[in-house]
Design a protein around this motif. Structure first.
Motif, PDB file in Angstrom:
ATOM      1  N   CYS A  23     -10.251   2.039  -1.183  1.00 38.03           N
ATOM      2  CA  CYS A  23      -8.833   2.093  -1.563  1.00 38.03           C
ATOM      3  C   CYS A  23      -8.530   1.127  -2.708  1.00 38.03           C
ATOM      4  CB  CYS A  23      -7.935   1.791  -0.371  1.00 38.03           C
ATOM      5  SG  CYS A  23      -8.018   3.060   0.896  1.00 38.03           S
ATOM      6  N   ALA A  24      -9.192  -0.035  -2.720  1.00 34.83           N
ATOM      7  CA  ALA A  24      -8.922  -1.004  -3.784  1.00 34.83           C
ATOM      8  C   ALA A  24      -9.314  -0.444  -5.155  1.00 34.83           C
ATOM      9  CB  ALA A  24      -9.663  -2.304  -3.514  1.00 34.83           C
ATOM     10  N   LEU A  25     -10.376   0.360  -5.170  1.00 39.08           N
ATOM     11  CA  LEU A  25     -10.887   0.873  -6.451  1.00 39.08           C
ATOM     12  C   LEU A  25      -9.829   1.687  -7.211  1.00 39.08           C
ATOM     13  CD1 LEU A  25     -13.559   0.386  -7.780  1.00 39.08           C
ATOM     14  CD2 LEU A  25     -14.503   2.369  -6.608  1.00 39.08           C
ATOM     15  N   VAL A 160     -18.478   5.849   3.881  1.00 43.59           N
ATOM     16  CA  VAL A 160     -19.469   5.462   2.875  1.00 43.59           C
ATOM     17  C   VAL A 160     -19.521   6.520   1.781  1.00 43.59           C
ATOM     18  CG1 VAL A 160     -21.919   5.078   2.464  1.00 43.59           C
ATOM     19  CG2 VAL A 160     -20.830   4.098   4.489  1.00 43.59           C
ATOM     20  N   GLY A 161     -19.487   7.792   2.197  1.00 46.37           N
ATOM     21  CA  GLY A 161     -19.528   8.871   1.218  1.00 46.37           C
ATOM     22  C   GLY A 161     -18.342   8.812   0.273  1.00 46.37           C
ATOM     23  N   ALA A 162     -17.142   8.610   0.822  1.00 46.12           N
ATOM     24  CA  ALA A 162     -15.945   8.540  -0.024  1.00 46.12           C
ATOM     25  C   ALA A 162     -16.054   7.372  -1.002  1.00 46.12           C
ATOM     26  CB  ALA A 162     -14.697   8.377   0.841  1.00 46.12           C
ATOM     27  N   LEU A 203      -5.422  12.036  -7.264  1.00 50.66           N
ATOM     28  CA  LEU A 203      -6.295  12.694  -6.297  1.00 50.66           C
ATOM     29  C   LEU A 203      -7.342  11.723  -5.750  1.00 50.66           C
ATOM     30  CD1 LEU A 203      -6.731  16.245  -7.850  1.00 50.66           C
ATOM     31  CD2 LEU A 203      -5.204  15.482  -6.039  1.00 50.66           C
ATOM     32  N   SER A 204      -7.804  10.784  -6.587  1.00 46.20           N
ATOM     33  CA  SER A 204      -8.745   9.774  -6.091  1.00 46.20           C
ATOM     34  C   SER A 204      -8.087   8.932  -5.008  1.00 46.20           C
ATOM     35  CB  SER A 204      -9.207   8.858  -7.222  1.00 46.20           C
ATOM     36  OG  SER A 204      -9.798   9.601  -8.238  1.00 46.20           O
TER      37      SER A 204
END
Lengths: 302, 291, 249
Positions: A23-25, A160-162, A203-204
């Motif tokens: 989420c931080a990204l 992890v995938g997300a 969307l990210s």
């Protein structure tokens, strides 16, 4: 730190860390693009999506619900944009859309028999990180035991995938993201598809919120979209450094929040833990407050 | 359902509907000034920031041997923590380079997170009266006391009166802050007053609408009203009317189905009125615009 | 269009035919014809609200036209985009953005670097050299918002220089800058012209047109006049463009 830790705390801790980082990204770009509250809006909208996914398929399995959540967040982004085009101010458009969809979600939920799934409003808000234990683990050795690894909570590989997907996306689209966030007119003159980039950022954020939702609820994403990037924003003037620091602060919030929630009450003599999600959000806020206090006052003149 | 809308449900339901109507009227009116001032989402930070105070007030009242769910006590606690949130938010935007939307997001998530921690603390205490604070997340009118409904109606009326008293300077400042300062209006103080009014509406509405959705009652009526008129004074009046109607219809519907949380019903009523306005309102509705 | 016009259009770095732009139904630009001469410095001048910025933005596809044709060296914009550099008006960015002067100039290299191209020493050298050309080499590591208005404008010019374009479009590059910056910017632009590049700038200071520019394009919703400064920048054309209320000329 032995078998108990591996069984009870390792998986929730790792899930919490991955959710915080994921989420931080995108949160970095949300705050730079003055879209900080879009993450908040999307996180609320996930609830009706999950309920609708459940109602439409009648199945309590994960994928229909995740698809419903993804659909609802895309719908929310589209509705906000449509209202803006109809002349409604940005903040108002967000407020109208997310409260309406959230209210609809709550009502649907209360009208539906969801006793077969652990789905209720409290769970939606602050998740149940503590319950994601690794029942098959017997100690650190289980990390090498394929059989035991199969028993890991499925939320962990999903999260992890997300995180991986978001990391790769940020890395690949780094330059257009930076360029269009800084100077949209220049980016368009270069021929960059700025509308698509803006949609991609939204969307990210939706991807991060949806993936985190069924593991950690809405409160961790809302806090992690904003607090770690905002803290990093105060201590550096470089975009790359800001993103790196935001990940550090997200990691620190997740680890210390989880540890405080799990162990602090024990140390104080109580026998049960407090909400890890709430504590992680609280710690991220304390970090932001500390950075605001300690960094020298500076505001540009322009 | 018709029974509900015409208040045939008995004395208590009538009182609740009266309280919800007063609340909606006040929220719609204050909310109109808030959106005209382009600070709609500040209310989201204010409402989420009530949760730690709500939980602390409960803990304090229980530890003093009182009833943890005494509404005026809970309202006071919520008001204090929302005021603290508002103050920190202003401090963040003044002292750092963070923009207001970032500060709003930080305050709402962190205060809400801290409130959740306190709620789980309350759940572990064996006071025998822990159940029920969750009602304040989404609002509940089932089993509401007569005195509570009257408190809410009175709170709404007070806020409405204060807002109307300030309506002239609020309108001037919302339209042109620079001009307002020249004419001698202290816009900083006026902004603080507006935030206090929003805070008062929020605290008043916690019991009925809940803290997550109270922001809707501040934003949606004014967004809907904007489509009906180009005159700010009329937008304010229409917004109050839409808020009142939403409160009334939502509370009445909820009286027919006591299991349903009241907050979402009120919000969805407001949303329906918004959608109607978006398309059909004569002044700016989409159906009347030239393509 | 006569064969002669076609030849002129292909030769011209930027030509506009019958361009009309409307905002909420009201025309902002009406039937504009413009042919920019190659290798020259052209000023676009006209009163406030004449549509000067809109003209540049429409040429670059940032504002959509109701009708008309924009050609760069005879081609539509996408075919020639790599040869065009644009310096927007200053006000439009977030000055708190975490970017240093050098990072901003590096953005001008995007077309060379692409999505994942490695930044090599030559790229950094090129960006540094562009900063040096505008006299900002000592400020490379300053955050963009910590610079003065004039310094910010020079950094944006350096970003355009880094694009190594053939046509430079600038929107009010001299608005609100100090005298030293104005001299530095004009020196750079004239250097570009002397190297055979084409420069088009929206300009608002009538007293410096003759000193700085080779050609003028006078605009007030309609194209009022176009040509060399010596013959076109006259009291008569100005009076026509500004409607008789000539500001201090």
């Amino acid at each position: 730190m032995g078998a108990d830790f591996v069984m009870l705390s390792l998986a929730p801790l790792l899930i919490g860390i991955c959710a915080a980082l994921a989420c931080a990204l995108p949160g970095n770009f949300l705050i730079l693009r003055r879209q900080a509250l879009l993450g908040d809006a999307i996180s609320h909208v996930v609830l009706p999506g999950i309920v609708l996914g459940f109602l439409l398929t009648g199945s309590a399995s994960t994928w229909p619900m995740l698809l419903g959540a993804a659909g609802a967040s895309v719908l929310a982004v589209a509705l906000i944009e449509a209202l803006r085009r109809a002349g409604v101010e940005n903040g108002v458009a967000m407020g109208v859309v997310f409260t309406t969809l959230f209210a609809a979600g709550v009502l649907l939920l209360e009208q539906t028999d969801t006793s077969s799934v652990h789905l209720d409003v409290e769970h939606a808000l602050y998740g149940n990180l503590e319950s994601l234990i690794w029942i098959d683990a017997t100690g650190w050795g289980s990390l090498l035991d394929w059989q035991a690894l199969q028993g890991l909570p499925p939320e962990l590989p999903r999260m992890v995938g997300a995180l991986l997907v978001l990391t790769v996306l940020t890395w690949v689209f780094w330059r257009p993201l930076a360029l269009s966030s800084f100077d949209e007119g220049f980016a368009r003159a270069l021929g960059l598809p700025v509308a698509a980039i803006g949609l991609g950022v939204s969307l990210s954020a939706a991807l991060a919120a949806v993936a985190a939702f069924d593991a950690v609820g809405a409160i961790i994403p809302i806090a992690m979209f904003i607090c770690p990037p905002a803290t990093a924003r105060l201590i550096t003037d470089r975009l790359g450094a800001q993103i790196a620091w935001s990940l550090v602060f997200a990691l620190a919030s997740a680890v210390s929040g989880f540890v405080l929630a799990t162990y602090l009450p024990l140390w104080l003599g109580h026998d049960s833990a407090v909400s890890a999600a709430g504590m992680i959000a609280t710690v991220s806020g304390l970090l932001l407050g500390a950075a605001a206090l300690l960094t020298p006052f500076r505001r540009n003149m322009a | 359902m018709l029974d509900a809308l015409t208040l045939q449900l008995g004395y208590n339901a009538t009182l609740v509907a009266l309280g919800a109507t007063a609340l909606g009227l006040a929220a719609g009116t204050v909310g109109a000034f808030l959106t005209l001032r382009k600070r709609a989402l500040v209310s989201d930070a204010i409402s989420h920031a009530t949760l730690p105070g709500l939980a602390l007030a409960f803990l304090v009242m229980v530890s003093l041997g009182g009833d943890g769910r005494f509404l005026p006590g809970l309202m006071l606690g919520s008001a204090l923590s929302a005021a603290a949130g508002l103050w920190v938010m202003g401090w963040l935007t003044r002292r750092t380079r963070l923009t207001e939307d970032t500060a709003i997001g930080a305050i709402l998530s962190v205060f809400f997170g801290a409130g959740i921690v306190l709620l789980t603390v309350i759940q572990t205490l064996s006071t025998g009266q822990q159940a029920g604070l969750e009602d304040f997340l989404l609002g509940a009118t089932a089993g509401m006391l007569r005195s509570e409904a009257l408190t809410i109606a009175a709170g709404g009326a007070l806020v409405l009166a204060a807002t109307l008293a300030l309506r002239r300077p609020l309108l001037i400042a919302a339209f042109d802050p620079g001009y307002a300062r020249v004419t001698g209006i202290d816009t900083d103080r006026l902004d603080r007053a507006l935030m206090l009014l929003v805070l008062a509406v929020t605290v008043t509405g916690l019991k009925i609408v809940g803290l997550i959705l109270i922001v809707a009652l501040l934003i949606i009526p004014s967004a809907a009203a904007r489509f009906w008129s180009e005159s700010a004074a009329r937008v304010v009046a229409i917004s109050g009317g839409i808020g009142a109607l939403s409160g009334y219809v939502g509370a009445a519907l909820s009286a027919t189905a006591p299991d349903l949380p009241t907050g979402p019903l009120i919000v969805l009523t407001a949303s329906a009125l918004f959608t109607l306005s978006l398309f059909a309102a004569p002044a700016r509705g989409l159906l009347w615009r030239r393509a | 269009m006569s064969p002669f016009d076609v030849a002129r259009q292909i030769h011209s770095p930027l030509s506009v035919q019958d361009l009309t732009v409307a905002y909420r139904g009201a025309p902002v630009l009406d039937g504009i014809h413009m042919t920019i001469a190659p290798g020259q410095m052209t000023a676009i001048i006209g009163p406030n609200g004449a549509g000067k910025s809109t003209l540049l933005k429409t040429c670059l596809g940032l504002v959509s036209a109701r009708s008309g044709l924009v050609r760069f060296w005879g081609d539509p914009l996408p075919r020639q985009r790599a040869r065009i550099a644009y310096v927007p008006q200053r006000a439009s960015v977030d000055w708190e953005f975490p970017a240093r002067a050098l990072d901003v100039v590096m953005m001008g290299l995007y077309r060379d670097l692409g999505l994942l191209g490695r930044v090599k020493a030559q790229h950094l050298d090129r960006a540094q050299a562009c900063l040096a050309r505008v006299g900002m080499e000592d400020y490379a590591t300053r955050q963009i918002g910590q610079l003065s208005g004039g310094q910010q404008q020079r950094v944006f010019l350096a970003r355009a220089l880094a694009q190594e374009a053939d046509l430079y479009l600038l929107d009010e590059p001299l608005a609100g800058v100090d005298a030293a910056t104005e001299a530095a910017i004009i020196a750079v632009l004239q250097g570009l012209r002397d190297a055979g590049k084409t420069v088009v700038a929206v300009h608002h200071d009538l007293s410096t047109v003759e000193a700085y520019f080779d050609r003028v394009f006078l605009l007030n919703r309609h194209a009022m006049a176009e040509g060399p400064v010596a013959t076109t920048f006259t009291r008569a054309t100005l009076a026509r463009t500004y409607g008789g209320t000539l500001p201090g000329h």
